[in-house]
Design an enzyme around this catalytic site. Structure first.
Site, PDB file in Angstrom:
ATOM      1  N   HIS A 153      17.324  54.368  86.100  1.00  0.00           N
ATOM      2  CA  HIS A 153      17.966  55.684  86.203  1.00  0.00           C
ATOM      3  C   HIS A 153      19.325  55.739  85.499  1.00  0.00           C
ATOM      4  O   HIS A 153      20.387  55.708  86.122  1.00  0.00           O
ATOM      5  CB  HIS A 153      18.121  56.093  87.669  1.00  0.00           C
ATOM      6  CG  HIS A 153      16.832  56.432  88.338  1.00  0.00           C
ATOM      7  ND1 HIS A 153      16.775  57.143  89.504  1.00  0.00           N
ATOM      8  CD2 HIS A 153      15.543  56.145  88.001  1.00  0.00           C
ATOM      9  CE1 HIS A 153      15.488  57.286  89.866  1.00  0.00           C
ATOM     10  NE2 HIS A 153      14.743  56.677  88.954  1.00  0.00           N
ATOM     11  N   TYR A 256      24.391  70.091  92.238  1.00  0.00           N
ATOM     12  CA  TYR A 256      22.971  70.422  92.068  1.00  0.00           C
ATOM     13  C   TYR A 256      22.070  69.771  93.127  1.00  0.00           C
ATOM     14  O   TYR A 256      20.857  69.791  92.987  1.00  0.00           O
ATOM     15  CB  TYR A 256      22.534  70.107  90.641  1.00  0.00           C
ATOM     16  CG  TYR A 256      23.146  71.132  89.698  1.00  0.00           C
ATOM     17  CD1 TYR A 256      22.469  72.299  89.368  1.00  0.00           C
ATOM     18  CD2 TYR A 256      24.442  70.971  89.231  1.00  0.00           C
ATOM     19  CE1 TYR A 256      23.057  73.266  88.571  1.00  0.00           C
ATOM     20  CE2 TYR A 256      25.040  71.945  88.423  1.00  0.00           C
ATOM     21  CZ  TYR A 256      24.343  73.083  88.107  1.00  0.00           C
ATOM     22  OH  TYR A 256      24.935  74.052  87.328  1.00  0.00           O
TER      23      TYR A 256
END
Length: 380
Positions: A153, A256
């Site tokens: 990631h 977010y």
């Protein structure tokens, strides 16, 4: 290497879900024939694609090689030299390559890659001059803070904005997801820098409680980033866990949601959060459940596919296709599938000055993952 054949658009089998007001789009897709030309074959784990103004291309191979393709589609036999040592493991390696908007004058490239080792590594963003065969004056502009363990990631996409700054995405490192909600680190963020790596004075956390480079936070593993010059907005997409892949419109200082709010669950099936929406967080404009594993993002603009003007092009790794997300204003209204018949993972997508669509795809072959660069134009 160049080969041509026709491929047809078909409706996406898995209908999209719009996060703000979930519904199923059932309108069938029109059949639209395109010509697919294989420009380059024989790449190894290709990741990022840069289109240079003179017709040449650069392709990153995740194991740490930068490959040059000439204007006729010939792959240079030896990689570009001048890269630093790169940490390659699991998802770690060499990622994006993006030319400076004034590349024709300054020959500058911006490159993202993993640096370090399995016990201490980070995403880096660097720039270097390109003389046609080698990188010169390689300079690290940014490094994710703090270092992390493991090779997962990284985010690692780069996009320039019209004010001369650029943005980049950072992943939350998989095992560090709680850090995505904190602004004292660079995990799970978008960052914004001046072209020389300095901090823009109008970044949202300058002088506030947060790291100055941060532009937005609460992201998981963002592998799509594109500026839409017509709408004047920044589109980003990111991998969810099991479900909950997202397309977001990025705005300064916004949260977010990850992992407070998500449409996905953990890979084991365990709940990550009871919330799909959470106070103080921003909803995606589109989410995919089940996951399509989005990678690479472009906003279409050009005369070749004029009816697609302003639509989003999204690579899909798990669905092995290119998605066209039809837009009306800022809202997605339908999705279509391209290249499904090829059964290849789509890693990156770019739109050329000529309006052609360039796609990096790959497939598992004996000896490892092999990839291509495809060029899409209307069928004659």
């Amino acid at each position: 290497m160049r080969t041509c054949f026709a491929a047809a658009f078909a409706a996406v089998a898995a209908s999209p879900v719009l996060a703000a007001d979930p519904f199923t789009i059932e309108e069938p897709a029109p059949r639209e024939d395109v010509s697919v030309e294989v420009l380059v074959d024989g790449l190894t784990q290709p990741w990022g694609l840069a289109l240079l103004p003179d017709g040449r291309m650069l392709v990153t191979e995740r194991p740490g090689r930068l490959r040059l393709v000439d204007a006729d589609g010939a792959l240079a036999p030896t990689p570009v030299t001048g890269l630093p040592p790169i940490y390659v493991d699991n998802q770690a390696g060499l990622f994006d390559v993006v030319p400076h908007p004034d590349f024709a004058d300054n020959s500058l490239l911006y490159i993202s890659y993993a640096h370090g080792d399995k016990d201490a590594n980070a995403l880096r963003i660097a720039r270097a001059g390109f003389d046609g065969a080698a990188l010169q004056n390689f300079e690290v502009l940014f490094e994710v803070d703090p270092l992390k363990k493991g090779g997962a990631h990284y985010g690692a996409k780069i996009a320039f904005l019209p004010d001369g700054t650029f943005m980049a995405t950072t992943g939350e490192g998989y095992g560090y997801r709680e850090k995505a909600q904190k602004t004292d680190n660079h995990f799970g963020k978008t960052i914004r820098l001046n072209a020389d790596g300095s901090i823009p004075a109008d970044n949202p956390f300058v002088g506030e409680d947060g790291l100055d480079a941060i532009y937005s936070y609460g992201h998981r593993n963002p592998q799509g980033l594109a500026y839409d010059a017509v709408r004047g907005v920044i589109f980003e997409h990111e991998h969810g866990p099991k479900g909950g892949d997202e397309i977001n419109v990025i705005k300064a200082g916004r949260n977010y949601g990850w992992p407070l709010a998500t449409y996905g669950v953990d890979y084991s099936g365990a709940q990550i959060s009871p919330y799909q929406e959470y106070r103080g967080t921003t909803q995606p404009v589109l989410q995919w459940t089940p996951s399509i594993a989005p990678s690479g993002l472009a906003v279409y603009s050009g005369d070749l596919f004029a009816e697609w003007e302003g639509d989003l092009l999204v690579g899909a790794l798990s669905y092995r296709e290119l998605r066209r997300v039809e837009m009306e204003g800022d809202e997605p209204v339908a999705q279509y599938s391209l290249l499904k018949d090829r059964k290849e993972r789509v890693r990156d997508v770019r739109v050329g000055e000529d309006g052609a669509i360039y796609v990096v795809s790959s497939e598992e072959r004996k000896g490892g993952e092999r990839g291509k660069v495809l060029r899409l134009t209307p069928a004659k």
